[in-house]
Enzyme design. Structure first.
Site, PDB file in Angstrom:
ATOM      1  N   ILE A  39       0.828  -1.242   0.033  1.00  0.00           N
ATOM      2  CA  ILE A  39      -0.100   0.006   0.159  1.00  0.00           C
ATOM      3  C   ILE A  39       0.983   1.209   0.007  1.00  0.00           C
ATOM      4  CG2 ILE A  39      -0.311   0.271   2.494  1.00  0.00           C
ATOM      5  CD1 ILE A  39      -3.348   0.870   1.810  1.00  0.00           C
TER       6      ILE A  39
ATOM      7  N   ASP B 155       0.641  -0.432   9.620  1.00  0.00           N
ATOM      8  CA  ASP B 155       0.860   0.962  10.523  1.00  0.00           C
ATOM      9  C   ASP B 155       2.198   1.305  10.291  1.00  0.00           C
ATOM     10  OD1 ASP B 155       0.385   3.179  11.929  1.00  0.00           O
ATOM     11  OD2 ASP B 155       0.167   2.027  13.892  1.00  0.00           O
TER      12      ASP B 155
ATOM     13  N   GLY C  67      -5.369  -8.139  10.295  1.00  0.00           N
ATOM     14  CA  GLY C  67      -3.945  -8.653  10.934  1.00  0.00           C
ATOM     15  C   GLY C  67      -4.203  -9.090  12.246  1.00  0.00           C
ATOM     16  N   VAL C  68      -3.410  -8.367  13.018  1.00  0.00           N
ATOM     17  CA  VAL C  68      -3.133  -8.833  14.552  1.00  0.00           C
ATOM     18  C   VAL C  68      -4.396  -8.557  15.185  1.00  0.00           C
ATOM     19  CG1 VAL C  68      -0.748  -8.518  14.614  1.00  0.00           C
ATOM     20  CG2 VAL C  68      -2.061  -6.663  15.290  1.00  0.00           C
TER      21      VAL C  68
ATOM     22  N   ASN D 282      -3.102   2.135  15.047  1.00  0.00           N
ATOM     23  CA  ASN D 282      -3.248   1.921  16.582  1.00  0.00           C
ATOM     24  C   ASN D 282      -3.944   3.203  17.327  1.00  0.00           C
ATOM     25  OD1 ASN D 282      -1.005   3.216  17.761  1.00  0.00           O
ATOM     26  ND2 ASN D 282       0.138   1.585  17.193  1.00  0.00           N
TER      27      ASN D 282
END
Length: 173
Positions: free
Chosen positions: A10, A33, A123-124, A23
């Protein structure tokens, strides 16, 4: 509004705005991020620190979005949104839909005609590719997003691309 899908990085997209799966601190992290912050350079971190010092001293809540200048990226804007973290008990899919919708609203506000999204929450934060794709589809169809010509989903793996392709069957790329 045209929807395109691709697998890739991206941070390499040429568009008006790149959405960051941030976050709540807005000060960088891992995954998308961290990659966006590294590619954008210290200018992005400085812009995020200004936001934290002013309008969001407690950080950005899940499901909301805010735009900052994009630093060294080819985009003009980074739109930060915080996905709900399933592992922390944040399991309301409407908050995930809100991430996409609030980001599109911010894109309209700043005049971004082309917007590149990652798979927010996939994701996480523990959301499945199918749940994330469904949330993106719902947000894109919730209203006419006047002024936005293209929404581009830049996905990090073939399985997530396949989940988005199932939702956006008419999409190309």
């Amino acid at each position: 509004m045209r929807i395109t899908l691709r697998t890739g990085d991206i941070t390499a997209e040429i568009c008006d705005a790149i959405v960051n799966a941030a976050n709540s601190s807005l000060l960088g992290g891992g995954g998308v991020d961290g990659a966006i912050h590294r590619a954008a350079g210290p200018e992005l971190l400085g812009a995020c620190r200004q936001v934290r010092a002013g309008q969001l001293p407690e950080g950005l809540p899940a499901g909301q979005a805010i735009a900052t200048p994009a630093g060294r990226l080819s985009a003009d804007w980074v739109i930060h949104t915080v996905g709900p973290n399933r592992h922390a008990g944040q399991t309301d899919p409407e908050v995930l839909v809100s991430c996409y919708a609030a980001s599109l609203s911010e894109a309209q506000r700043v005049g971004a005609a082309t917007v590149a999204f990652p798979a927010i929450g996939a994701g996480v934060y523990g959301w499945s590719a199918a749940e994330t794709a469904a949330a993106a589809g719902q947000a894109c169809n919730v209203q006419d997003w006047d002024g936005i010509d293209e929404v581009r989903f830049v996905l990090f793996s073939p399985d997530i691309h396949a989940a988005f392709a199932a939702v956006f069957s008419e999409a190309d790329g």
